[in-house]
Enzyme design. Structure first.
Site, PDB file in Angstrom:
ATOM      1  N   LEU A  29       0.847  -1.200   0.000  1.00  0.00           N
ATOM      2  CA  LEU A  29       0.000   0.000   0.000  1.00  0.00           C
ATOM      3  C   LEU A  29       0.880   1.248   0.000  1.00  0.00           C
ATOM      4  O   LEU A  29       1.876   1.292   0.715  1.00  0.00           O
ATOM      5  CB  LEU A  29      -0.860   0.016   1.270  1.00  0.00           C
ATOM      6  CG  LEU A  29      -1.746  -1.206   1.500  1.00  0.00           C
ATOM      7  CD1 LEU A  29      -2.341  -1.162   2.911  1.00  0.00           C
ATOM      8  CD2 LEU A  29      -2.846  -1.264   0.446  1.00  0.00           C
ATOM      9  N   ASP A  71       3.645  -5.776   2.434  1.00  0.00           N
ATOM     10  CA  ASP A  71       4.034  -4.740   3.404  1.00  0.00           C
ATOM     11  C   ASP A  71       4.592  -5.341   4.699  1.00  0.00           C
ATOM     12  O   ASP A  71       4.828  -4.599   5.666  1.00  0.00           O
ATOM     13  CB  ASP A  71       2.811  -3.885   3.781  1.00  0.00           C
ATOM     14  CG  ASP A  71       2.560  -2.744   2.801  1.00  0.00           C
ATOM     15  OD1 ASP A  71       3.539  -2.135   2.325  1.00  0.00           O
ATOM     16  OD2 ASP A  71       1.381  -2.473   2.515  1.00  0.00           O
ATOM     17  N   GLU A  76       6.867  -2.853  12.523  1.00  0.00           N
ATOM     18  CA  GLU A  76       6.434  -2.034  13.665  1.00  0.00           C
ATOM     19  C   GLU A  76       4.921  -2.053  13.848  1.00  0.00           C
ATOM     20  O   GLU A  76       4.421  -1.951  14.970  1.00  0.00           O
ATOM     21  CB  GLU A  76       6.882  -0.582  13.464  1.00  0.00           C
ATOM     22  CG  GLU A  76       6.377   0.343  14.550  1.00  0.00           C
ATOM     23  CD  GLU A  76       6.823   1.770  14.369  1.00  0.00           C
ATOM     24  OE1 GLU A  76       7.564   2.256  15.228  1.00  0.00           O
ATOM     25  OE2 GLU A  76       6.451   2.397  13.349  1.00  0.00           O
ATOM     26  N   ARG A  96      -3.254  -6.137   5.283  1.00  0.00           N
ATOM     27  CA  ARG A  96      -2.096  -6.425   6.128  1.00  0.00           C
ATOM     28  C   ARG A  96      -2.420  -7.409   7.246  1.00  0.00           C
ATOM     29  O   ARG A  96      -1.521  -7.834   7.968  1.00  0.00           O
ATOM     30  CB  ARG A  96      -1.514  -5.116   6.689  1.00  0.00           C
ATOM     31  CG  ARG A  96      -1.015  -4.190   5.572  1.00  0.00           C
ATOM     32  CD  ARG A  96      -0.118  -3.109   6.087  1.00  0.00           C
ATOM     33  NE  ARG A  96       1.032  -3.673   6.806  1.00  0.00           N
ATOM     34  CZ  ARG A  96       1.909  -2.956   7.488  1.00  0.00           C
ATOM     35  NH1 ARG A  96       1.768  -1.647   7.543  1.00  0.00           N
ATOM     36  NH2 ARG A  96       2.916  -3.528   8.114  1.00  0.00           N
ATOM     37  N   ARG A 141      -5.953   3.861  10.345  1.00  0.00           N
ATOM     38  CA  ARG A 141      -5.579   2.475  10.681  1.00  0.00           C
ATOM     39  C   ARG A 141      -5.958   2.074  12.113  1.00  0.00           C
ATOM     40  O   ARG A 141      -6.197   0.901  12.383  1.00  0.00           O
ATOM     41  CB  ARG A 141      -4.067   2.287  10.501  1.00  0.00           C
ATOM     42  CG  ARG A 141      -3.556   2.584   9.095  1.00  0.00           C
ATOM     43  CD  ARG A 141      -4.026   1.541   8.096  1.00  0.00           C
ATOM     44  NE  ARG A 141      -3.583   1.843   6.740  1.00  0.00           N
ATOM     45  CZ  ARG A 141      -2.426   1.478   6.215  1.00  0.00           C
ATOM     46  NH1 ARG A 141      -1.572   0.777   6.950  1.00  0.00           N
ATOM     47  NH2 ARG A 141      -2.105   1.800   4.989  1.00  0.00           N
ATOM     48  N   HIS A 171       0.416   7.590   9.965  1.00  0.00           N
ATOM     49  CA  HIS A 171       0.390   7.178  11.368  1.00  0.00           C
ATOM     50  C   HIS A 171       0.832   8.337  12.268  1.00  0.00           C
ATOM     51  O   HIS A 171       1.470   9.285  11.797  1.00  0.00           O
ATOM     52  CB  HIS A 171       1.392   6.036  11.605  1.00  0.00           C
ATOM     53  CG  HIS A 171       1.005   4.724  11.008  1.00  0.00           C
ATOM     54  ND1 HIS A 171       1.811   4.040  10.122  1.00  0.00           N
ATOM     55  CD2 HIS A 171      -0.086   3.943  11.198  1.00  0.00           C
ATOM     56  CE1 HIS A 171       1.226   2.895   9.783  1.00  0.00           C
ATOM     57  NE2 HIS A 171       0.079   2.813  10.418  1.00  0.00           N
ATOM     58  N   CYS A 258       9.290   2.149  11.289  1.00  0.00           N
ATOM     59  CA  CYS A 258       8.420   1.057  10.796  1.00  0.00           C
ATOM     60  C   CYS A 258       9.159  -0.241  10.533  1.00  0.00           C
ATOM     61  O   CYS A 258       8.557  -1.306  10.533  1.00  0.00           O
ATOM     62  CB  CYS A 258       7.774   1.420   9.463  1.00  0.00           C
ATOM     63  SG  CYS A 258       7.410   3.104   9.217  1.00  0.00           S
TER      64      CYS A 258
HETATM   65  C1  CIR Z   1       1.261   0.690   4.708  1.00  0.00           C
HETATM   66  O1  CIR Z   1       0.634   1.526   4.057  1.00  0.00           O
HETATM   67  O2  CIR Z   1       0.732   0.043   5.602  1.00  0.00           O
HETATM   68  C2  CIR Z   1       2.727   0.477   4.383  1.00  0.00           C
HETATM   69  N1  CIR Z   1       2.950   0.627   2.995  1.00  0.00           N
HETATM   70  C3  CIR Z   1       3.582   1.450   5.154  1.00  0.00           C
HETATM   71  C4  CIR Z   1       3.531   1.215   6.631  1.00  0.00           C
HETATM   72  C5  CIR Z   1       4.455   2.122   7.370  1.00  0.00           C
HETATM   73  N2  CIR Z   1       4.476   1.801   8.755  1.00  0.00           N
HETATM   74  C6  CIR Z   1       4.705   2.662   9.718  1.00  0.00           C
HETATM   75  O3  CIR Z   1       4.765   3.862   9.473  1.00  0.00           O
HETATM   76  N3  CIR Z   1       4.755   2.213  10.957  1.00  0.00           N
END
Ligand code: CIR
Length: 263
Positions: A29, A71, A76, A96, A141, A171, A258
């Site tokens: 994503l 992903d 994290e 996810r 989220r 986030h 992350c």
């Molecule tokens: C997402 O959209 O879930 C991933 N492409 C990126 C997640 C990044 N995670 C974070 O900032 N803890």
């Protein structure tokens, strides 16, 4: 090198869990309009990141990619780890869900486990843990029910929880990160939020919001490369600043925090 400061809890961190990006990582994503440049580039950035964690004194468990979840290397988001408990999340993005199962298998070796239950959703990227507090971002989220469950699980561990609406960015930790010693690195938009009033706030310059996602580990501070104003802001802290190329991670909406769980 395992002694010293901690950014994810009140004790020195000594371990990290991370996961390699898989060959289909670009199917993950993202809201970024720039396509990532390819597997070789992100693997190189990831390898440098793992070396930086090890240099900061962490023993790293590096898991293989999970092809069903492109992903999954953003580990994290799958857990919140405190000294006494690992809370396995229920990721907010349906695509996810399931990433957390293998992470639970690893964390269960080190901590008792608890899980966020439906209808709660929670991404670890929305959770800032200080010595005494847990700040939870309510985002696309993480929902109020997920935050409520986390509060219930962590209150017996000695943490008070506060929630913060996440206006901009994926986030909460896209915009604010705890650097220890009472210091919070924040974007200009979040600098005046009442939840941060008690902290000594370091505000990244306009145009450098991405660098608010910097990661303190013991005496080291990992920062994304290419944000000179933030670097100047952080230099006086006297930490070992490590600037890492995060370009392709950024293009997948990810940042320094992350890519690992530290505990
Ligand atoms: C997402 O959209 O879930 C991933 N492409 C990126 C997640 C990044 N995670 C974070 O900032 N803890």
């Amino acid at each position: 090198m395992t002694q010293g400061f901690v950014c994810d809890g009140p004790l020195g961190v000594s371990r990290a869990v991370a996961r390699l990006p898989g060959p289909n990582f670009s199917a993950g994503l993202t809201t970024c309009h720039q396509a990532p440049r390819g597997l070789a580039a992100i693997l190189e950035q990831h390898a440098a990141y793992i070396r930086a964690l090890e240099t900061a004194g962490l023993s790293v468990t590096l898991m293989p990619p999970e092809i069903a979840h492109p992903d999954a290397y953003f580990v994290e988001d799958t857990a919140v780890v405190t000294p006494g408990l690992a809370v396995i999340t229920r990721p907010g993005a349906a695509a996810r869900r399931g990433e957390e199962d293998a992470i639970a298998g690893v964390l269960g070796r080190y901590r008792p486990l608890a899980r966020i239950q439906p209808p709660g959703t929670l991404d670890g990227g929305d959770v800032i843990v200080t010595e005494t507090q847990v700040l939870v971002g309510l985002s696309g989220r993480t929902n109020p029910e997920g935050a409520r469950q986390l509060e219930g699980l962590l209150a017996p561990q000695g943490y008070a929880t506060a929630t913060i609406p996440v206006g901009r960015g994926l986030h909460l930790k896209s915009s604010a990160n705890y650097l220890g010693d009472g210091r919070m690195l924040v974007t200009p938009a979040l600098a005046r939020h009442p939840a941060f009033r008690a902290f000594d706030r370091l505000v990244v310059p306009e145009g450098e919001n991405y660098a608010a996602n910097s990661l303190r580990i013991n005496a080291h501070l990992l920062i994304p490369r290419g944000y000179p104003g933030t670097r100047r802001l952080l230099e006086p802290l006297g930490l070992d600043l490590v600037a890492l190329d995060m370009e392709d991670v950024r293009r997948m909406d990810g940042g320094l925090t992350c890519l690992s769980l530290r505990f």
